[in-house]
Motif scaffolding. Structure first.
Motif, PDB file in Angstrom:
ATOM      1  N   ASN A  46       0.831  -1.347   0.013  1.00  0.00           N
ATOM      2  CA  ASN A  46      -0.036   0.073  -0.033  1.00  0.00           C
ATOM      3  C   ASN A  46       0.885   1.234   0.040  1.00  0.00           C
ATOM      4  OD1 ASN A  46      -2.561  -1.422   0.065  1.00  0.00           O
ATOM      5  ND2 ASN A  46      -2.334  -1.693   2.307  1.00  0.00           N
ATOM      6  N   PRO A  54      -4.239   1.941   2.441  1.00  0.00           N
ATOM      7  CA  PRO A  54      -4.974   1.434   0.844  1.00  0.00           C
ATOM      8  C   PRO A  54      -5.700   2.538   0.428  1.00  0.00           C
ATOM      9  CG  PRO A  54      -6.021   0.240   2.935  1.00  0.00           C
ATOM     10  CD  PRO A  54      -5.018   1.129   3.510  1.00  0.00           C
ATOM     11  N   GLN A 113      -1.442  -4.903  -1.901  1.00  0.00           N
ATOM     12  CA  GLN A 113      -0.737  -5.451  -0.723  1.00  0.00           C
ATOM     13  C   GLN A 113      -0.810  -7.084  -1.004  1.00  0.00           C
ATOM     14  OE1 GLN A 113      -0.292  -5.095   4.054  1.00  0.00           O
ATOM     15  NE2 GLN A 113      -2.433  -5.208   3.203  1.00  0.00           N
ATOM     16  N   ASP A 152      -6.094  -8.386  -5.091  1.00  0.00           N
ATOM     17  CA  ASP A 152      -5.441  -7.923  -4.331  1.00  0.00           C
ATOM     18  C   ASP A 152      -5.576  -8.680  -2.874  1.00  0.00           C
ATOM     19  OD1 ASP A 152      -4.019  -5.846  -2.725  1.00  0.00           O
ATOM     20  OD2 ASP A 152      -5.302  -4.420  -2.981  1.00  0.00           O
ATOM     21  N   ASN A 191      -5.394  -7.162   0.873  1.00  0.00           N
ATOM     22  CA  ASN A 191      -6.290  -6.008   1.116  1.00  0.00           C
ATOM     23  C   ASN A 191      -7.910  -6.690   0.897  1.00  0.00           C
ATOM     24  OD1 ASN A 191      -4.766  -3.681   1.603  1.00  0.00           O
ATOM     25  ND2 ASN A 191      -4.671  -3.560  -0.551  1.00  0.00           N
ATOM     26  N   THR A 224     -10.439  -2.551   4.186  1.00  0.00           N
ATOM     27  CA  THR A 224      -9.795  -3.780   3.829  1.00  0.00           C
ATOM     28  C   THR A 224     -10.273  -4.992   4.626  1.00  0.00           C
ATOM     29  OG1 THR A 224      -7.794  -3.259   5.327  1.00  0.00           O
ATOM     30  CG2 THR A 224      -7.763  -2.524   2.927  1.00  0.00           C
TER      31      THR A 224
END
Length: 431
Positions: free
Chosen positions: A69, A74, A80, A98, A101, A130
């Motif tokens: 991030n 984020p 991430q 992702d 996240n 997230t």
């Protein structure tokens, strides 16, 4: 996160930060990376060279960045940890799992500038949230036949969208590997999966999943339309109730050596419905079925990374059962999730050697050497993030190095590489 300690395995004690040969490739679109069903003509050829720098980076402000991030909160331009291949829809939308996240980022077109902002997100109400919800560790994404599938690693399931999402807020329609969306049961049977690393939907309507912790590959002859639909076929085991690694005699105990029909934590997967390729992670090899399997426990036809089906050591070019000082063009070191083909060429994310290997023609022989390497200047180098190629990890990344590649995807005149250790996706452009 479960079992991600696998990704800390690198050669000769190096620690991964989790934190000119020319190639002629015939690239093609679509999420599966292979030739489209119905024999559509392939797009123009893609040309790459050893140690070529990427043209664009997604998830970082520039090519030097590696932190999750972007070392902050984020947002729509950060990533991430990434495992498995991204996917591109027929309309050109890029989807990236992702993992860290707990979301899927979607870009209406493949970005042409660094630090691009995603257009919409799946699995979260916005770009800054997230917490696990719809997804808990989404990995590989596959698109074919108007459907999209996502390997939801930490919840031991695969999610299917009956139509490819075109905007935020779309929820999946079917769950595979569980009896329902709320189920948390895991068993060794035809219904359940444990740690599904990757998934592929084929142009001819099959679904294939690497059920990694059960050391098998599950195949559905048609994409399931109801929750918990049992698989039709299993590879790596003789039936759906055996789940031990490298167990050729099926006595429930691990054998001393693998065979052409056993697996040990299969991770990466590619298929066009006619052929099948599986990265057999803990056996340091990639298995190829020249024709799509039709029976349980069917042996593979070709092995890459080893000279025969009974060898399993990483980077063992002389096949003496010991890891060599350096890799070669024909060895592998814990190849993880990333494997893709455009139908005639093959790319493998050789994660433990911090490189992507590419074969100019689809391999047909055991131990066949790769033709091109990305992430290193030659086939003997293996240190991650080593732009000056002195054998030591640099403090910053660059456009031509990788830390731990875990995904690859051909699309038209581009090759996309998910670099998990640097929390980014690299876009390599035809020269």
């Amino acid at each position: 996160m479960k079992n991600k300690e696998h990704m800390n395995m690198t050669p000769h004690g190096l620690t991964v930060l989790s934190l000119t040969a020319t190639l002629t490739l015939s690239a093609c679109g679509g999420g599966s990376g292979g030739e489209s069903g119905g024999g559509a003509p392939l797009p123009p050829k893609l040309k790459l060279s050893n140690f070529q720098p990427a043209a664009v980076v997604i998830g970082q402000a520039d090519f030097a960045g590696i932190r999750p991030n972007q070392n902050g909160a984020p947002d729509a331009n950060t990533l991430q940890s990434l495992y498995g291949n991204p996917a591109v829809s027929d309309s050109g939308t890029l989807f990236i799992g992702d993992y860290g996240n707990h979301r899927v980022l979607a870009y209406n077109t493949i970005p042409t500038v660094n630090n691009a902002v995603a257009d919409f997100v799946l699995g979260q109400p916005d770009f800054t949230t997230t917490e696990p919800g719809t997804f808990d560790g989404p990995q590989q994404i596959s698109i074919a036949g108007g459907k999209m599938a996502v390997a939801d690693y930490d919840l031991d399931r695969v999610l299917i969208y009956n139509t490819v999402p075109a905007g935020a807020g779309v929820e999946p329609d079917v769950v595979v590997g569980k009896s329902g969306f709320s189920s948390d049961e895991t068993h060794c049977d035809a219904v359940h999966v444990t740690i599904p690393e990757t998934v592929e939907v084929t142009p001819n309507g099959k679904l294939v999943v690497t059920d990694s912790e059960h050391h098998r590959v599950l195949i559905w002859n048609s994409v399931p339309t109801s929750h918990g639909q049992p698989a039709d076929l299993v590879l790596g085991q003789a039936d759906f109730t055996h789940c031990q690694q490298n167990d050729d005699n099926q006595d429930g105990e691990r054998d001393e050596a693998p065979t052409a029909r056993t697996l040990s934590f299969p991770a990466g997967l590619w298929t066009d419905g006619s052929r099948l390729v599986v990265n057999d992670y803990e056996n340091n090899r990639t298995l190829i079925w020249n024709t799509f399997p039709t029976s349980n426990f069917q042996p593979a036809d070709v092995v890459l990374g080893q000279a025969d089906f009974s060898s399993s050591m990483p980077n063992d070019d002389d096949q003496d059962g010991q890891t060599d000082e350096a890799p070669s063009a024909r060895t592998l070191n814990y190849p993880y999730d990333g494997v893709d083909s455009n139908g005639r060429q093959l790319a493998i994310a050789d994660s433990g050697n911090a490189r992507v290997l590419i074969w100019n023609s689809f391999p047909t022989a055991n131990f066949q050497p790769a033709d091109v390497v990305l992430g290193q200047s030659d086939f003997a180098h293996y240190a991650p993030n080593d732009d000056d190629q002195d054998g030591s990890m640099d403090s910053a990344a660059s456009a031509r190095v990788m830390i731990s590649p875990t995904g690859v995807r051909f699309h038209q005149d581009k090759l996309l590489v998910s670099d998990e250790g640097a929390n980014r996706v690299l876009v390599f452009q035809s020269q």
